[in-house]
Scaffold this motif. Structure first.
Motif, PDB file in Angstrom:
ATOM      1  N   ILE A  55     -35.761 -62.252 -13.169  1.00  0.00           N
ATOM      2  CA  ILE A  55     -34.773 -61.063 -12.890  1.00  0.00           C
ATOM      3  C   ILE A  55     -35.808 -59.980 -12.429  1.00  0.00           C
ATOM      4  O   ILE A  55     -37.071 -59.995 -12.723  1.00  0.00           O
ATOM      5  N   ASP A  56     -35.529 -59.567 -11.027  1.00  0.00           N
ATOM      6  CA  ASP A  56     -36.117 -58.305 -10.693  1.00  0.00           C
ATOM      7  C   ASP A  56     -35.177 -57.054 -10.599  1.00  0.00           C
ATOM      8  O   ASP A  56     -33.990 -57.056 -10.976  1.00  0.00           O
ATOM      9  N   ASN A  57     -35.855 -56.077 -10.523  1.00  0.00           N
ATOM     10  CA  ASN A  57     -34.744 -54.730 -10.795  1.00  0.00           C
ATOM     11  C   ASN A  57     -35.409 -53.599  -9.644  1.00  0.00           C
ATOM     12  O   ASN A  57     -36.647 -53.587  -9.326  1.00  0.00           O
ATOM     13  N   THR A  58     -34.426 -52.997  -9.285  1.00  0.00           N
ATOM     14  CA  THR A  58     -34.547 -51.883  -8.262  1.00  0.00           C
ATOM     15  C   THR A  58     -33.972 -50.620  -8.685  1.00  0.00           C
ATOM     16  O   THR A  58     -32.671 -50.854  -9.032  1.00  0.00           O
ATOM     17  N   SER A  59     -34.913 -49.618  -9.052  1.00  0.00           N
ATOM     18  CA  SER A  59     -34.449 -48.447  -9.846  1.00  0.00           C
ATOM     19  C   SER A  59     -34.427 -47.096  -9.251  1.00  0.00           C
ATOM     20  O   SER A  59     -35.464 -46.824  -8.499  1.00  0.00           O
ATOM     21  N   TYR A  60     -33.468 -46.546  -9.375  1.00  0.00           N
ATOM     22  CA  TYR A  60     -33.337 -44.996  -8.909  1.00  0.00           C
ATOM     23  C   TYR A  60     -33.110 -43.979 -10.102  1.00  0.00           C
ATOM     24  O   TYR A  60     -32.414 -44.075 -10.807  1.00  0.00           O
ATOM     25  N   TYR A  61     -33.902 -42.733  -9.947  1.00  0.00           N
ATOM     26  CA  TYR A  61     -33.743 -41.822 -11.009  1.00  0.00           C
ATOM     27  C   TYR A  61     -33.263 -40.560 -10.238  1.00  0.00           C
ATOM     28  O   TYR A  61     -34.286 -39.876  -9.542  1.00  0.00           O
ATOM     29  N   ASN A  62     -32.098 -39.955 -10.723  1.00  0.00           N
ATOM     30  CA  ASN A  62     -31.785 -38.727 -10.039  1.00  0.00           C
ATOM     31  C   ASN A  62     -31.866 -38.813  -8.415  1.00  0.00           C
ATOM     32  O   ASN A  62     -32.176 -37.983  -7.778  1.00  0.00           O
ATOM     33  N   GLY A  63     -31.618 -39.918  -8.028  1.00  0.00           N
ATOM     34  CA  GLY A  63     -31.444 -40.333  -6.405  1.00  0.00           C
ATOM     35  C   GLY A  63     -32.807 -40.435  -5.836  1.00  0.00           C
ATOM     36  O   GLY A  63     -32.826 -40.448  -4.664  1.00  0.00           O
ATOM     37  N   THR A  64     -33.739 -40.655  -6.917  1.00  0.00           N
ATOM     38  CA  THR A  64     -35.161 -40.947  -6.338  1.00  0.00           C
ATOM     39  C   THR A  64     -35.586 -42.377  -6.746  1.00  0.00           C
ATOM     40  O   THR A  64     -35.355 -42.684  -7.730  1.00  0.00           O
ATOM     41  N   PRO A  65     -36.043 -43.039  -5.873  1.00  0.00           N
ATOM     42  CA  PRO A  65     -36.696 -44.557  -6.470  1.00  0.00           C
ATOM     43  C   PRO A  65     -37.679 -44.129  -7.561  1.00  0.00           C
ATOM     44  O   PRO A  65     -38.642 -43.376  -7.496  1.00  0.00           O
ATOM     45  N   SER A  66     -37.736 -45.116  -8.497  1.00  0.00           N
ATOM     46  CA  SER A  66     -38.504 -45.176  -9.551  1.00  0.00           C
ATOM     47  C   SER A  66     -39.343 -46.329  -9.677  1.00  0.00           C
ATOM     48  O   SER A  66     -38.923 -47.267  -9.983  1.00  0.00           O
ATOM     49  N   LEU A  80     -39.345 -52.576 -18.270  1.00  0.00           N
ATOM     50  CA  LEU A  80     -38.121 -51.604 -18.938  1.00  0.00           C
ATOM     51  C   LEU A  80     -37.290 -51.149 -17.814  1.00  0.00           C
ATOM     52  O   LEU A  80     -37.597 -50.902 -16.824  1.00  0.00           O
ATOM     53  N   PHE A  81     -35.801 -51.401 -18.394  1.00  0.00           N
ATOM     54  CA  PHE A  81     -34.939 -51.060 -17.292  1.00  0.00           C
ATOM     55  C   PHE A  81     -34.802 -49.453 -17.158  1.00  0.00           C
ATOM     56  O   PHE A  81     -34.390 -48.792 -16.164  1.00  0.00           O
ATOM     57  N   PHE A  82     -34.968 -48.681 -18.191  1.00  0.00           N
ATOM     58  CA  PHE A  82     -35.429 -47.341 -18.474  1.00  0.00           C
ATOM     59  C   PHE A  82     -36.325 -46.625 -19.233  1.00  0.00           C
ATOM     60  O   PHE A  82     -36.353 -47.306 -20.307  1.00  0.00           O
ATOM     61  N   ASN A  83     -36.934 -45.861 -18.736  1.00  0.00           N
ATOM     62  CA  ASN A  83     -38.111 -45.188 -19.467  1.00  0.00           C
ATOM     63  C   ASN A  83     -38.501 -43.806 -18.946  1.00  0.00           C
ATOM     64  O   ASN A  83     -39.140 -43.470 -18.087  1.00  0.00           O
ATOM     65  N   PHE A  84     -37.615 -42.913 -19.339  1.00  0.00           N
ATOM     66  CA  PHE A  84     -37.537 -41.597 -18.931  1.00  0.00           C
ATOM     67  C   PHE A  84     -37.632 -40.690 -19.968  1.00  0.00           C
ATOM     68  O   PHE A  84     -36.842 -40.642 -20.934  1.00  0.00           O
ATOM     69  N   LEU A  85     -38.817 -39.779 -19.950  1.00  0.00           N
ATOM     70  CA  LEU A  85     -39.107 -39.150 -21.238  1.00  0.00           C
ATOM     71  C   LEU A  85     -38.753 -37.792 -21.323  1.00  0.00           C
ATOM     72  O   LEU A  85     -39.036 -36.870 -22.124  1.00  0.00           O
ATOM     73  N   ASP A  86     -37.990 -37.133 -20.159  1.00  0.00           N
ATOM     74  CA  ASP A  86     -37.653 -35.898 -20.252  1.00  0.00           C
ATOM     75  C   ASP A  86     -36.364 -35.401 -19.827  1.00  0.00           C
ATOM     76  O   ASP A  86     -36.199 -34.785 -18.686  1.00  0.00           O
ATOM     77  N   ILE A  87     -35.369 -35.991 -20.085  1.00  0.00           N
ATOM     78  CA  ILE A  87     -34.002 -36.049 -19.131  1.00  0.00           C
ATOM     79  C   ILE A  87     -33.272 -34.966 -19.753  1.00  0.00           C
ATOM     80  O   ILE A  87     -33.481 -34.383 -20.861  1.00  0.00           O
ATOM     81  N   LYS A  88     -32.585 -34.491 -18.814  1.00  0.00           N
ATOM     82  CA  LYS A  88     -31.815 -33.283 -19.019  1.00  0.00           C
ATOM     83  C   LYS A  88     -30.240 -33.498 -18.738  1.00  0.00           C
ATOM     84  O   LYS A  88     -29.913 -34.482 -18.035  1.00  0.00           O
ATOM     85  N   PRO A  89     -29.194 -32.803 -19.267  1.00  0.00           N
ATOM     86  CA  PRO A  89     -27.958 -33.083 -18.968  1.00  0.00           C
ATOM     87  C   PRO A  89     -27.580 -33.069 -17.606  1.00  0.00           C
ATOM     88  O   PRO A  89     -28.103 -32.194 -16.805  1.00  0.00           O
ATOM     89  N   SER A  90     -26.827 -34.084 -17.006  1.00  0.00           N
ATOM     90  CA  SER A  90     -26.421 -34.439 -15.591  1.00  0.00           C
ATOM     91  C   SER A  90     -27.367 -35.092 -15.116  1.00  0.00           C
ATOM     92  O   SER A  90     -27.188 -35.598 -13.909  1.00  0.00           O
ATOM     93  N   ASP A  91     -28.474 -35.432 -15.878  1.00  0.00           N
ATOM     94  CA  ASP A  91     -29.417 -36.278 -15.077  1.00  0.00           C
ATOM     95  C   ASP A  91     -28.715 -37.838 -15.042  1.00  0.00           C
ATOM     96  O   ASP A  91     -27.760 -38.185 -15.671  1.00  0.00           O
ATOM     97  N   PHE A  92     -29.088 -38.679 -13.742  1.00  0.00           N
ATOM     98  CA  PHE A  92     -28.379 -39.937 -13.633  1.00  0.00           C
ATOM     99  C   PHE A  92     -29.438 -40.865 -13.123  1.00  0.00           C
ATOM    100  O   PHE A  92     -30.579 -40.611 -12.653  1.00  0.00           O
ATOM    101  N   GLY A  93     -29.038 -42.223 -13.192  1.00  0.00           N
ATOM    102  CA  GLY A  93     -29.890 -43.195 -12.662  1.00  0.00           C
ATOM    103  C   GLY A  93     -28.790 -44.413 -12.213  1.00  0.00           C
ATOM    104  O   GLY A  93     -27.729 -44.641 -12.684  1.00  0.00           O
ATOM    105  N   GLU A  94     -29.707 -45.326 -11.350  1.00  0.00           N
ATOM    106  CA  GLU A  94     -28.817 -46.568 -11.002  1.00  0.00           C
ATOM    107  C   GLU A  94     -30.105 -47.550 -10.819  1.00  0.00           C
ATOM    108  O   GLU A  94     -31.204 -47.305 -10.391  1.00  0.00           O
ATOM    109  N   ASP A  95     -29.688 -48.796 -11.231  1.00  0.00           N
ATOM    110  CA  ASP A  95     -30.418 -50.042 -11.053  1.00  0.00           C
ATOM    111  C   ASP A  95     -29.542 -51.199 -10.476  1.00  0.00           C
ATOM    112  O   ASP A  95     -28.444 -51.042 -10.896  1.00  0.00           O
TER     113      ASP A  95
END
Length: 495
Positions: A55-66, A80-95
């Protein structure tokens, strides 16, 4: 005295003998002069193949490549598919994950929540979560998993949700529900969540994409029209805020955390995601764990009339759990089914009932496919789920020959096609709604009727719906309304 000379002609005799030997040698040599050919198959080998899932993975966090959650083709350990340590309400991501197998395989996904922890208790958090008592050793006392929402879909590799990409219902919702040791088939012998035909495996030697989006708050679907996109970091995708930063809508979703309070502050969510692949060849009945095994019942060979002169009532769910996109897919599938029946005056007739908080008879049995399809198009979804009334109305329609709607002969086989995505909760009391619906189905079957049931999505009670159907072989599961048309096309009225 007479002298006698004796001449021995030995040389001539020897010569003749030598000649004979030579001739014999020639004869012997000719005896072994055959035409010949030799074919050799060297190095015959039997070598075991492999099932190797990478498997490979292309990830974005709040509209920015991660970069920390993006990797090339590899095994999963260490990623890790998600590894975000300071998220706030309305934060979003896409993989977008791409799956590669070297041989056709059944592939399953397994999600497990390992922590949903309050972690610490800040003063603002205590105001909204008075049960917070860290440190307490309880890893599942937090609120974050209830407020992080996910959606998965078969993607075409462009990292955005598009209108022709059907969401995987079993892997959509809150993290609390999805990661509750949930097993989801990407492809097994009943379900294909890769935009393929149900029952087809993940094809070897081909790249398959699965998209995943998450939102800290309420996640909605806003799929984009089919086009060529560079990824969810492109502000031009949805044609809004072209000069500003990327938004959730640029990836085909919406994300709204405005309704959250401080109860989730400092909370921590940990989860395991596992994918497994099993060979499909010589393994035709494989099911991912948690998907019910269906053993079809062998039924007698039907008469010709069962196929060519049946009365068929569609009994369709129109409750509020069906959103506008799903309702459109239901209508398309049902109308295609009516077309496939090929209604004629002396052949198959069809009608329709539907159910929400109450049931309604929407079309009498008829050979007019145009008017039946118009009745399907008129459906609006809302309310609760009253399966009993949907069944009762269809039963009454088929049980009254000579009433001007059903045929006067009263001998055409009666067949009911039920499509539902939920569990009965009406009529009141809701605690007995499933029992009274089952009783109605039993009464119809006892009168000689045949019931086919299509259970849509992961919220249905499979064992219950198999009981509604004539037998387990008359029950058809499908992961979402996007796959309903294929299921209906595969229903054999002659089984």
């Amino acid at each position: 005295m007479k002298t006698i000379f004796l001449f021995f002609k030995t040389p001539r005799i020897l010569l003749s003998f030598a000649t004979l030997l030579t001739a014999a040698a020639v004869v012997i040599g000719a005896t072994f002069a055959f035409f010949s050919d030799t074919e050799t198959s060297a190095g015959n080998t039997l070598e075991a193949g492999a099932v190797d899932l990478q498997i490979d993975n292309t990830s974005y966090y709040n509209g920015t490549p991660s970069a920390t959650t993006t990797w090339g083709l590899d095994d999963l350990p260490g990623h890790l598919f998600f590894n975000f340590l300071d998220i706030k309400p309305s934060d979003f991501g896409e993989d977008t994950m791409s799956f590669h197998v070297d041989n056709d395989s059944w592939v399953c996904a397994e999600f497990k929540l390992t922590a949903n922890d309050d972690n610490t208790c800040t003063e603002p958090e205590l105001e909204d979560d008075q049960t917070c008592s860290e440190p307490d050793g309880d890893l599942l006392d937090g609120e974050l998993a209830q407020n992080i929402n996910f959606v998965f879909w078969p993607d075409d590799g462009d990292n955005v949700l598009e209108q022709d990409e059907q969401v995987i219902l079993e892997a959509s919702g809150s993290a609390e529900n999805i990661f509750n040791q949930n097993t989801v088939p990407l492809a097994d012998s009943l379900i294909n969540n890769l935009s393929g035909t149900p029952g087809d495996p993940m094809a070897g030697g081909k790249v398959h994409y699965i998209g995943k989006a998450w939102c800290f708050g309420t996640l909605g679907q806003a799929p984009l029209s089919q086009s060529v996109y560079s990824g969810p970091d492109n502000p031009a995708n949805d044609g809004v805020n072209l000069g500003g930063p990327a938004t959730p809508e640029d990836g085909g979703i919406t994300c709204d955390g405005s309704g959250l309070n401080n109860a989730t502050q400092t909370d921590k969510l940990l989860a395991d995601i596992q994918f497994s692949a099993v060979q499909s060849r010589n393994n035709p009945g494989f099911l991912c764990e948690g998907v019910p095994t269906i053993t079809p019942t062998i039924t007698p060979t039907p008469t010709t009339a069962a196929c060519q002169q049946a009365d068929v009532m569609l009994v369709l769910d129109r409750s509020g759990s069906i959103n506008s996109t799903e309702l459109g897919q239901l209508k398309t599938a049902a109308k295609a089914f009516v077309d496939d029946l090929g209604l004629t005056l002396t052949g198959i007739h069809a009608g329709k009932s539907s159910f929400a908080t109450t049931g309604s008879l929407n079309h009498h049995l008829s050979d007019d496919s145009t008017s039946v399809k118009a009745a399907i198009d008129a459906m609006v979804s809302s309310g609760f789920t009253n399966l009993k009334e949907g069944i009762d109305l269809a039963t009454t329609e088929m049980a009254n020959p000579g009433d001007g709607h059903d045929r006067t002969d009263g001998t055409s086989p009666d067949k009911m096609i039920i499509v539902t995505d939920g569990n009965p909760n009406r009529p009141l009391p809701s605690s007995t709604a499933d029992d009274v619906a089952a009783a109605s189905a039993t009464a119809f079957k006892s009168g000689g009727g045949e019931v086919f049931v299509v259970g849509v999505g992961s919220d249905v009670n499979t064992a219950y719906l198999q009981g509604i159907a004539t037998d387990a072989g008359h029950y058809y599961p499908v992961s979402g309304y996007g796959g309903l048309q294929t299921i209906l096309q595969n229903i054999d009225l002659c089984q």
